[in-house]
Design an enzyme around this catalytic site. Structure first.
Site, PDB file in Angstrom:
ATOM      1  N   ILE A 274       1.317  -1.327   0.290  1.00  0.00           N
ATOM      2  CA  ILE A 274      -0.138  -0.204  -0.152  1.00  0.00           C
ATOM      3  C   ILE A 274       1.075   1.136  -0.112  1.00  0.00           C
ATOM      4  O   ILE A 274       1.967   1.341   0.993  1.00  0.00           O
ATOM      5  CB  ILE A 274      -0.934  -0.262   1.332  1.00  0.00           C
ATOM      6  CG1 ILE A 274      -1.959   1.177   1.303  1.00  0.00           C
ATOM      7  CG2 ILE A 274      -0.211  -0.576   2.671  1.00  0.00           C
ATOM      8  CD1 ILE A 274      -2.503   1.480   2.068  1.00  0.00           C
ATOM      9  N   SER A 275       1.111   2.849  -1.096  1.00  0.00           N
ATOM     10  CA  SER A 275       1.303   3.149  -0.929  1.00  0.00           C
ATOM     11  C   SER A 275       1.945   4.175  -0.174  1.00  0.00           C
ATOM     12  O   SER A 275       0.536   4.354   0.975  1.00  0.00           O
ATOM     13  CB  SER A 275       1.338   4.901  -2.332  1.00  0.00           C
ATOM     14  OG  SER A 275       0.996   3.667  -3.425  1.00  0.00           O
TER      15      SER A 275
END
Length: 251
Positions: free
Chosen positions: A97-98
């Site tokens: 997840i960024s």
């Protein structure tokens, strides 16, 4: 001969049952209080994180959208305590997840507003789509494509839990876009492509914007604008590190 009970006398079994019930109620109440305290702590951590991102000049509209999205609902249970640290988090299957600051940067560059139709390539846990869902509002829609089926299920579950009805998660080869709902006002790719996939350029509306990381070991974030005549304009916005785009037009 059965033992006679005096009026008001309670059997030992009944007393034990009542004691167990009381103990269970206290335990449930304590658990509820602990959950409330944890939720309060997570909200405070989210507020601190968004303030820190705001120092670097992120758009106020984007920051408010991120403040409304509970990132801890979009990470695996083991990563929950790190949900509000400004770093990428592993979500399994070699995917991440960024980092929140990167979500803010990409949303800024997309210039999202109410009513837009957005295509995202790489749903992951659904977090980025949720932030964009906040920005396009109920009159807009986000279509997010993921090639890994367990992550499709994970993203759908997370988005449902968080209450996002304007986001659709699709199982498909994202490198080919999603022609069924094209064209799109905005396209964002959350994985690095070797080149800009032609199907994505075709599915971008005239006047639309695309954000995509391009490169292998050395990657650059590229902002693409398609003018009203359909001509493509590219602008490089700095170095980044993303997982690779896998598929027909990927690696």
């Amino acid at each position: 001969m059965p033992e006679r009970k005096e009026k008001g006398q309670v059997s030992v079994g009944a007393a034990e049952d009542r004691g167990k019930k009381g103990h269970s109620e206290k335990k449930d109440k304590r658990k509820q209080e602990e959950n409330q305290e944890e939720l309060h702590q997570l909200e405070e951590m989210r507020e601190r994180l968004i303030r820190r991102i705001g120092i670097h000049g992120a758009d106020e509209k984007v920051l408010k959208a991120m403040l409304r999205v509970p990132r801890h609902l979009f990470v695996p249970e083991y990563a929950k305590k790190g949900a509000y640290i400004d770093t990428p988090l592993e979500i399994g299957f070699g995917q991440t997840i960024s980092a929140p600051h990167m979500v803010a940067i990409m949303c800024d560059l997309l210039e999202l507003s109410e009513g837009l139709k957005v295509l995202e390539i790489g749903a992951g846990s659904g977090y980025n789509a949720a932030v964009m869902g906040e920005l396009v509002g109920k009159s807009g829609h986000v279509y997010t494509v993921e090639r890994i089926e367990p992550l499709v299920d994970f993203a759908r579950e997370n988005l449902k839990k968080a209450g996002y009805e304007n986001v659709t998660v699709l199982l498909d080869d994202g490198s080919m876009g999603y022609s069924k709902c094209a064209p799109y006002d905005r396209i964002v790719v959350t994985c690095a492509a070797p080149d800009i996939p032609e199907p994505l350029l075709e599915q971008l509306k005239p006047g639309g914007i695309m954000i995509i990381p391009v490169g292998d070991y050395i990657q650059e974030l590229v902002r693409i604008k398609k003018d009203p005549e359909g001509k493509i304009h590219e602008e490089k916005r700095g170095g980044v590190v993303f997982v690779p785009l896998i598929g027909k037009y990927g690696f």
